[in-house]
Structure formats: C-alpha cells, structure tokens
Motif scaffolding. Structure first.
Motif, PDB file in Angstrom:
ATOM      1  N   GLY A  70       0.246  -0.877  -0.112  1.00 58.17           N
ATOM      2  CA  GLY A  70       0.199   0.094   0.565  1.00 58.17           C
ATOM      3  C   GLY A  70       0.578   1.472   0.250  1.00 58.17           C
ATOM      4  O   GLY A  70       2.673   1.315   0.661  1.00 58.17           O
ATOM      5  N   GLY A  71       0.209   2.176   0.120  1.00 56.09           N
ATOM      6  CA  GLY A  71       0.782   3.731  -0.227  1.00 56.09           C
ATOM      7  C   GLY A  71       0.126   4.555  -0.919  1.00 56.09           C
ATOM      8  O   GLY A  71      -0.970   4.432  -0.673  1.00 56.09           O
ATOM      9  N   ALA A  72       0.787   6.475  -0.872  1.00 49.42           N
ATOM     10  CA  ALA A  72       0.022   7.485  -0.876  1.00 49.42           C
ATOM     11  C   ALA A  72       0.338   8.353  -2.473  1.00 49.42           C
ATOM     12  O   ALA A  72       2.125   7.388  -2.154  1.00 49.42           O
ATOM     13  CB  ALA A  72       0.332   7.920   0.247  1.00 49.42           C
ATOM     14  N   PHE A  73       0.465   8.244  -3.071  1.00 51.04           N
ATOM     15  CA  PHE A  73       1.069   9.811  -4.068  1.00 51.04           C
ATOM     16  C   PHE A  73       0.465  10.992  -4.212  1.00 51.04           C
ATOM     17  O   PHE A  73      -0.550  11.314  -3.840  1.00 51.04           O
ATOM     18  CB  PHE A  73       0.617   8.632  -5.385  1.00 51.04           C
ATOM     19  CG  PHE A  73       1.187   9.104  -6.897  1.00 51.04           C
ATOM     20  CD1 PHE A  73       2.419   9.112  -7.258  1.00 51.04           C
ATOM     21  CD2 PHE A  73       0.124  10.197  -7.284  1.00 51.04           C
ATOM     22  CE1 PHE A  73       2.573   9.707  -8.507  1.00 51.04           C
ATOM     23  CE2 PHE A  73       0.707  10.460  -9.109  1.00 51.04           C
ATOM     24  CZ  PHE A  73       1.702  10.272  -9.031  1.00 51.04           C
ATOM     25  N   PHE A  74       1.585  11.770  -4.523  1.00 53.29           N
ATOM     26  CA  PHE A  74       1.282  13.107  -5.357  1.00 53.29           C
ATOM     27  C   PHE A  74       1.793  13.875  -6.302  1.00 53.29           C
ATOM     28  O   PHE A  74       2.890  13.451  -6.000  1.00 53.29           O
ATOM     29  CB  PHE A  74       1.457  13.901  -3.596  1.00 53.29           C
ATOM     30  CG  PHE A  74       1.851  15.731  -3.778  1.00 53.29           C
ATOM     31  CD1 PHE A  74       0.292  15.882  -4.215  1.00 53.29           C
ATOM     32  CD2 PHE A  74       2.770  15.852  -4.035  1.00 53.29           C
ATOM     33  CE1 PHE A  74       0.462  17.240  -4.613  1.00 53.29           C
ATOM     34  CE2 PHE A  74       2.479  18.000  -4.830  1.00 53.29           C
ATOM     35  CZ  PHE A  74       1.546  17.951  -4.960  1.00 53.29           C
ATOM     36  N   GLN A  75       1.299  14.225  -6.936  1.00 55.65           N
ATOM     37  CA  GLN A  75       1.494  14.361  -8.099  1.00 55.65           C
ATOM     38  C   GLN A  75       1.008  15.764  -8.127  1.00 55.65           C
ATOM     39  O   GLN A  75       0.311  16.717  -8.130  1.00 55.65           O
ATOM     40  CB  GLN A  75       1.751  13.773  -8.906  1.00 55.65           C
ATOM     41  CG  GLN A  75       1.877  14.371 -10.914  1.00 55.65           C
ATOM     42  CD  GLN A  75       2.109  13.286 -11.781  1.00 55.65           C
ATOM     43  OE1 GLN A  75       2.433  12.404 -11.460  1.00 55.65           O
ATOM     44  NE2 GLN A  75       1.098  13.669 -12.938  1.00 55.65           N
ATOM     45  N   THR A  76       2.024  17.664  -8.565  1.00 55.80           N
ATOM     46  CA  THR A  76       1.739  18.842  -9.679  1.00 55.80           C
ATOM     47  C   THR A  76       1.931  18.588 -10.428  1.00 55.80           C
ATOM     48  O   THR A  76       3.765  18.460 -11.214  1.00 55.80           O
ATOM     49  CB  THR A  76       2.198  19.986  -8.182  1.00 55.80           C
ATOM     50  OG1 THR A  76       1.364  21.196  -8.328  1.00 55.80           O
ATOM     51  CG2 THR A  76       3.344  19.414  -7.997  1.00 55.80           C
ATOM     52  N   ALA A  77       1.695  19.735 -11.148  1.00 51.19           N
ATOM     53  CA  ALA A  77       2.417  19.727 -12.488  1.00 51.19           C
ATOM     54  C   ALA A  77       1.131  21.429 -13.116  1.00 51.19           C
ATOM     55  O   ALA A  77       0.403  21.737 -12.950  1.00 51.19           O
ATOM     56  CB  ALA A  77       1.663  18.713 -13.544  1.00 51.19           C
ATOM     57  N   ASP A  78       2.257  21.661 -14.363  1.00 50.49           N
ATOM     58  CA  ASP A  78       2.308  22.699 -14.370  1.00 50.49           C
ATOM     59  C   ASP A  78       2.551  22.993 -16.529  1.00 50.49           C
ATOM     60  O   ASP A  78       3.325  21.991 -16.482  1.00 50.49           O
ATOM     61  CB  ASP A  78       3.649  23.639 -14.165  1.00 50.49           C
ATOM     62  CG  ASP A  78       2.581  24.383 -12.822  1.00 50.49           C
ATOM     63  OD1 ASP A  78       1.400  24.860 -12.547  1.00 50.49           O
ATOM     64  OD2 ASP A  78       3.784  24.301 -12.101  1.00 50.49           O
ATOM     65  N   LEU A  79       1.304  23.340 -16.630  1.00 53.97           N
ATOM     66  CA  LEU A  79       1.556  23.044 -18.279  1.00 53.97           C
ATOM     67  C   LEU A  79       1.381  24.606 -19.112  1.00 53.97           C
ATOM     68  O   LEU A  79       0.391  25.180 -18.868  1.00 53.97           O
ATOM     69  CB  LEU A  79       0.762  22.292 -19.060  1.00 53.97           C
ATOM     70  CG  LEU A  79       0.311  22.310 -20.604  1.00 53.97           C
ATOM     71  CD1 LEU A  79       1.702  21.895 -21.127  1.00 53.97           C
ATOM     72  CD2 LEU A  79      -0.558  21.477 -20.848  1.00 53.97           C
TER      73      LEU A  79
END
Length: 793
Positions: free
Chosen positions: A376-385
C-alpha cells in the motif's frame, strides 16, 4: 486467405507445444508489474515483457518500433501529436489529454504524449500491461501501462560501445555505456546516445529527405547501498529529440457528389478541385496525390528538450520493505507544422509547450510468503503546463487568393495575419492505494485492491487575432472583418477560464488458482478512471461561455472516462519446462470515452463518446525447440464497437444522420474505432550456431502480421490500411565470449507501405465549400538494412 492466416498461426503455435521437446528449460522472465520482483508466470495480468537485450538486438529505438513485437499495442504520430494504443484504446490528439495507455519510467509517470517519442537507451526491460492498471500504477491507465526500467550499475566493471549504420536512409546510431563500482557500497552507470536519421520521405519542394531526426541522451545512475537495509538510487538524465520535416504525404482526392450540380460544378463562389490543384501547382509547386514516399512542403520541424531526476530510496523495516520514489520530470518543445501539407504557401502552425512535473510516492510492502500479504501507499503529483500556438498565413499565401471570389478583396486582410492561443493549466493529484493477497490455500488465492484519487485542475484559454503589422486585436463584434474572415475556418476569438475537481474510487478483485507447480489460471474484475479536463486546441468556445457565432459552438470542458474490465487468463509451462504459453480473454466497457476529431478545417474537437465495448483474446508463447532453436509467437483478436456514440464528427461528404442536420455531427454507434485491426500477430525464431573456434552465429527472423484497419479518427471508409505482413531479420556473428559482435539488421524486408495515421486535408474542403478535399497520411519506414557493431571491454 487473409482471415485464415492468424488462425493458422495460432494453431501452429498451439500444436508446437504438444510435440516432444528436446530443448533446455526456458529462462525465467522477471517483471515488476505488481511493484514487486516476480516471475511473469505468477502475475495474474496480461503482460508482455521485452528484455533490454531484445530491444537492442532488434534495433528498437522507441515505443513506436516496439509495437511490432507486442500484438494489440501500437503507437502513431499525427499532425499535431502522438498516440499510444493498447487493445485499440488511445487518447486522441489534444494537449489537454494524458495518455490512456500510461507510460512509466522507473515508476515515474510520463503521461504527456510528447514524451512517448523520446528514444530508448540502456534499458533493463519494457513491460506492457494490458487492461486497466488503476491500483498500483494510478489513474489515466484505462487502456493499460507501459513500464520501462532502465539499467543500473552492477558489482563489476563493464563497458560497451555500439554503432549502427544504415546507408539507404542515412541512419547513424552511437551508444556508449560504462558501469563500475566506485567502492564496496557505491556504483555508477553512465549511458550516452547520439543518433541521426536523414529520412526516407523526399520533399520535392525543398529538395531534401525527411524527416531528418537527431537524438541525444546522457544519463547517469548512482546506486548506494551503505548496508543490507538500504538501497538508494539516483538517476539524472537530459536529452533532446529533434526532427526536420515529416513523414507525410497527400495521397487521395475525394469529391462530394451530393453538392455538385448536374455538370459536376461546385456551388457559386467555390473553386473546383481541379482549379485548386492548379492554384497549388503555380510556379514550381506540385501536389502529388499518389503514394511514392514523396511530399511537398515548405518545411516542418519539432525541437524537444527533456530532463528528469528520479530518487528511489528502499529501506528494510523488519520484514517489510519501505519504498520512496521522488521524481522531477520536465520538457519543452517548439514545433512548426506546414499544415496545409502542400508545397504552396498556404498556412502554418507554430506551437510551443513547456511542462514540468513533481511527484512523490511512498509504498510499504509485506513479505510475499505469508498467508496474508499486502502492498500500500500514498501518491502526490503536481504539474504545470503552458502551451502557445499560432495559425499563421504568409503574405504570399494562396488562401486569400482562393477566397477572393467568395468574400471579395477583404480576404487580403489575412495576408501576414495570425491567430494566437495561450493555454495554461495547473494540476494537483492526491491518491492512496492498497492491494492485498490472501493465500487461502497453497493453490488458491484472492487479490483485492483499491485506489482513491482526488484531482484538481485549473486552466485558461485565450484565443485572439494579430494583424499583419503585429497588432493584437480585441475580441470585437461578429461583424468585425477579421472575425468574419476567420469564421470561415471555424475560428472564434474568446477568453475563458475553468476549475474542476473530481475523485474516483477504483477497486480490483482477482481470483487465482494454481493448477500445479508451474501452471495457473485467474479471473479478474477491475475498474479504471481517466480524469476529465479542458480542451487545449478547440478554436471556438461554447456559446454559453464566450462565443460570437452561434453556429461555431466549440468545446472547453470534457468529462472523465471510466472503464470496467473482466479478464480470464492462464499461464502454462509445457514440454518439461521448455515451452510456455499465456492467454487472456477480456471484455472492457467504457463510458464517456475521450476522443478527439478533426472538424474539417483547422481544429481538433474533444468529444466524450457515450459508450464503447472492446473485447478479445490475446495469446503468446515461447518454445525452446532445441538448445539452439527458440520459437516465439503471439496474436491478438480485437472486437471493438461504439455502443453509443451519437456525437461523432462526420467524415468529408458524409450526410448528417441525426438532427439538427448540417452541423457536421454524425452517429457512429455500432462502428469500429480507427487503428483496431481484428487480428494482429507475430512469430519469430532464434537459431544459434556455436562453432568450435569460439565464434557464435545468432540468426533471428520475425514475421509481423496486421489485419486491415481504418486510419482516420472520423472513421472514413475511403481510407483503409490493407492487411500486411512484414519481415524483420537479424544475423549476428560474435566471438571472445561475446566481447565483440557484428550484425546485419533488416526491417520491413517485404517493403510494405503502412499508414500509421491519416486525416482530412486541412482547409481544402473550406476553399471548395465542401465540394472536394483530400487526405494526408503518415507512412512507416520502408525496407532498410543496417550494419551494427558492438564491443565490450
């Protein structure tokens, strides 16, 4: 004969496994399809794994070339983007999309389509996981996932220099890999690529070969193992992949008989297609409408720069394994498309994109050899376009000349003018996930998984006009002359903003049963989710937001795509370990499938198709016939149907079959999607001859078959790729315990002409007021034979 070919191939493969075997046991294939190192035979997923050695030996330099060896997996380049498809499912052409077939490199999500064109370099393996992979790989993987694992430093020094040369198309490829331990706990691996291809399409306007491709990559990987508990890997990579020109041809004129008068003439004010040809052939321009690997263009290019940093930290915590994956991924590109696809000065599109992404994932995994195990786990992502494009009309363009007869001298206002579009988007993603395996008995187990995803997006799109002297114009009124002119091309100035957030819960249930120590069967139910978003490339806004012209009801926001998938499969070892066969029967049901279709002028419109069903069968296998002969084969049967698609774009000349008539919308319910051949397959043989003097000769032959398929997103039946069979071969001589090798590599030896993407010719139908048009098409590379040399030291 065509319909029987794949069946005969399947029967031949199946029959071969029932024959007595005299070969040695097959080497076990290890994969990380479930975020653990496992034998491919134990993974209850339809997976194809291609080793780094096979990738290098076959001259596979990117994802596109990998499609030959994996049935139901394809990549296509389009006029303004790239698509990856698994089981016929892809995202379409639009910067607002992420790929339905998600790409991951060392567990980092490479969701942008432009990154799929990046070259391969020094890989350990590539795994293609078919069907939704929502739990461990995350959202946006509704079609499947491509998991790429790069090579890491070992415990001993190794170095390899390889070079490839192909004279017919001017291909040169140079690769250097050096790996060495720096101490008892520290290792370093450096890989460098420099390659170039002059091209195989002749541009008769510029008198040059296209596309001229240049690739450069430098990667450094540092592995630190301070003790038995820690494993830390830092990878840093920078690269570029540039192209001058495109592999496009204009191939076929088409006519709309319904609007011609009794004498075959178009409506008043429209120019007949023959006259348009004459206009486009003025001076030295030539519009060749037959396929001969020749094109006419004033020049295209695509310049791309990439960089990524990945830090992976693994720590043993008692019996558990903790993993942290931190990734930074960025690219920028500038592209010029001579998008009228002729040698005449018509119009071009300049596009620029800048993208950056940061992601963090934490995982905890229990031991596998227990009654109950989990990950199991956790995920984070941020992106700029940030995206900018401009549709530009040169001062000497033939388009204003063609329009004078219908709109008068005002058409000359287009000379030197352009439309400008700015788009910006910020995306934040949060997710938690878990997958648990309950070994009910030694043979019977249940796998349960789930992922909860929350995503927030904010975006804005501003489209405006610029005059020939560089003056930016306000939106103005419907009667403004610039608005009236660009309206002809379905362009409407606007400035809109949007915010959206959504969440999804995607579960998975798998039941797996071991028939014996080597064979197993499974059945799984899983779901997938691909978030909605904002249309980057639409040239008009919805009237409810900002439109000037009611008939130009554009698009802005599109909805999330969902899928449920049922799969029944099995993996079997036969012939006393010398053979194996894997099979999967599947059915996927999609709702709100995200598609992108050409509007007949200058825009690709994002559309949510109502419902679609894709189902089929996939089989692959290997058999070590003797110690020196290995047989390989696989095929896929795909049945695709839009079960509800009332809002498809009509293809050129198609009569609207739903109200309101005349809006260019047609019902595609019951139709098959583009690039979904009913049958695909490959078969190969590796034959090794060992000589008494230490030399070794390895002979490889691969046969690749594809059934016919539609080539245009509008599903135009007039442009179908016929069924084809390609042959790839490799003969390699090596010696001194493989310290050197010299190989001859042949690709597409049957010299098949294969269309990988096609669409309607922009602007042509506008200039002729719907009387006639044409197609442009991308073609695969024809026959090539290259010499490859490798030295290890």
């Amino acid at each position: 004969m065509r319909a029987h070919a794949p069946k005969l191939l399947a029967l031949a493969i199946a029959a071969s496994f029932s024959a007595p075997s005299f070969g040695q046991a097959l080497e076990e294939v290890l994969v990380t399809a479930q975020k653990r190192v496992q034998s491919l035979r134990d993974v209850p997923i339809s997976v194809n794994a291609v080793s780094g050695e096979k990738i290098e030996n076959a001259g596979i330099t990117n994802i596109e070339k990998l499609g030959d060896y994996i049935p139901s997996f394809n990549m296509t380049q389009t006029g303004i983007g790239t698509n990856i498809a698994i089981r016929g499912i892809s995202s379409g052409v639009n910067q607002g999309f992420e790929q339905s077939a998600a790409q991951f490199v060392d567990s980092i999500h490479f969701g942008r389509s432009q990154l799929s064109r990046a070259p391969f370099l020094d890989l350990e393996r590539v795994e293609v996981l078919r069907g939704p992979q929502s739990i461990l790989f995350g959202k946006n993987s509704t079609a499947g996932a491509i998991s790429i694992t790069t090579a890491k430093p070992g415990n001993e020094f190794e170095a390899k220099l390889s070079a490839l040369y192909e004279p017919e198309h001017g291909e040169r490829d140079l690769r250097l890999v050096v790996s060495s331990p720096l101490s008892d706990t520290l290792g370093l691996r450096v890989a460098i690529l420099d390659s170039e291809l002059d091209g195989y399409m002749e541009n008769t306007t510029l008198n040059r070969d296209e596309s001229h491709d240049t690739n450069r990559v430098v990667r450094g990987t540092l592995v630190w193992k301070p003790d038995e508990l820690w494993d830390i890997t830092l990878k840093m990579e920078t690269g570029s992949f540039d192209s001058n020109g495109r592999n496009i041809e204009v191939i076929k004129p088409v006519y709309n008989e319904q609007i011609l008068d009794s004498n075959g003439n178009p409506p008043p004010g429209a120019i007949p297609y023959a006259n348009m040809l004459a206009l486009l052939t003025q001076g030295n321009y030539l519009l060749d409408t037959t396929h001969d690997f020749k094109r006419q263009s004033n020049g295209d290019y695509s310049y791309n720069n990439t960089e990524n940093i990945t830090l992976t930290i693994e720590r043993t915590l008692g019996e558990h394994r903790f993993t942290s994956v931190t990734g930074y991924n960025a690219y920028d590109f500038e592209e010029l498309c001579d998008c009228d696809f002729t040698g005449a000065p018509g119009f071009n599109i300049l596009s620029m994109e800048d993208y950056s992404q940061f992601s963090q994932e934490f995982r905890i995994a229990s031991p596998e050899d227990q009654t109950f195990s989990y990950l199991g786990g956790a995920f984070f992502q941020t992106a700029d376009l940030d995206f900018h494009d401009e549709i530009r009309v040169p001062t000497n363009s033939v388009i204003p000349t063609a329009l004078v007869s219908s709109v008068g001298s005002a058409a000359n206002l287009l000379r030197g003018a352009s439309t400008q579009r700015n788009f910006a988007q910020t995306t934040d993603i949060y997710a938690i996930f878990a997958q648990a395996t309950w070994n009910i008995t030694d043979q019977f187990r249940t796998i349960l998984g789930a992922r909860y995803t929350y995503e927030d997006k904010s975006a804005n799109r501003h489209l405006y006009y610029v005059t020939s002297d560089g003056q930016a114009l306000p939106q103005g009124s419907a009667s403004d002359p610039y608005n009236s002119l660009w309206r002809i091309f379905r362009i409407d100035p606007h400035n809109i903003k949007g915010d959206r957030n959504e969440s999804a819960f995607t579960p998975l249930v798998t039941i797996q049963y071991d028939l014996n120590d080597t064979d197993m069967v499974y059945i799984s139910y899983t779901t997938g989710f691909k978030s909605g978003g904002f249309d980057v490339r639409a040239n008009a806004a919805p009237n409810a937001l900002d439109g000037l012209y009611p008939e130009l009801d554009g698009t802005w926001e599109f909805e999330d795509e969902e899928v449920t998938n049922i799969e029944i499969g099995g993996k079997f070892v036969l012939a006393e370990g010398a053979a194996e066969i894997n099979a999967a029967l599947f059915r996927s049901e999609f709702t709100n499938m995200q598609t992108s279709q050409f509007d007949g002028s200058l825009s690709f419109i994002v559309t949510n198709a109502g419902e679609a069903v894709v189902q089929g069968l996939e089989v692959d296998g290997r058999w070590a016939l003797t110690d020196s002969v290995l047989l390989r084969g696989g095929f896929a049967y795909i049945d695709f149907e839009y079960t509800k698609f009332p809002n498809s774009q009509c293809y050129f000349g198609q009569v609207d079959n739903i109200a309101p008539l005349g809006d260019g919308i047609c019902d595609a319910t019951g139709k098959r999607r583009e690039f979904t051949p009913e049958w695909q397959g490959n078969a190969g043989i590796d034959y090794t001859i060992n000589f008494s003097n230490g030399l070794k000769l390895v002979n490889t032959l691969d046969v690749i078959y594809s059934d016919s398929y539609l080539t245009t997103p509008s599903l135009d039946p007039r442009l179908v790729q016929d069924a084809f069979t390609k042959l790839n071969a490799r003969i390699a001589l090596s010696g001194d315990n493989d310290m050197w090798e010299l190989a001859l590599i042949g690709k597409n030896l049957t010299d098949e002409s294969v269309i990988t993407y096609a669409n309607g010719l922009p602007v042509a139908s506008v200039l002729t007021q719907g009387a006639s048009s044409g197609f442009y098409a991308f073609y695969e590379r024809p026959r090539s034979v290259a010499l490859q040399g490798t030295i290890r030291f």
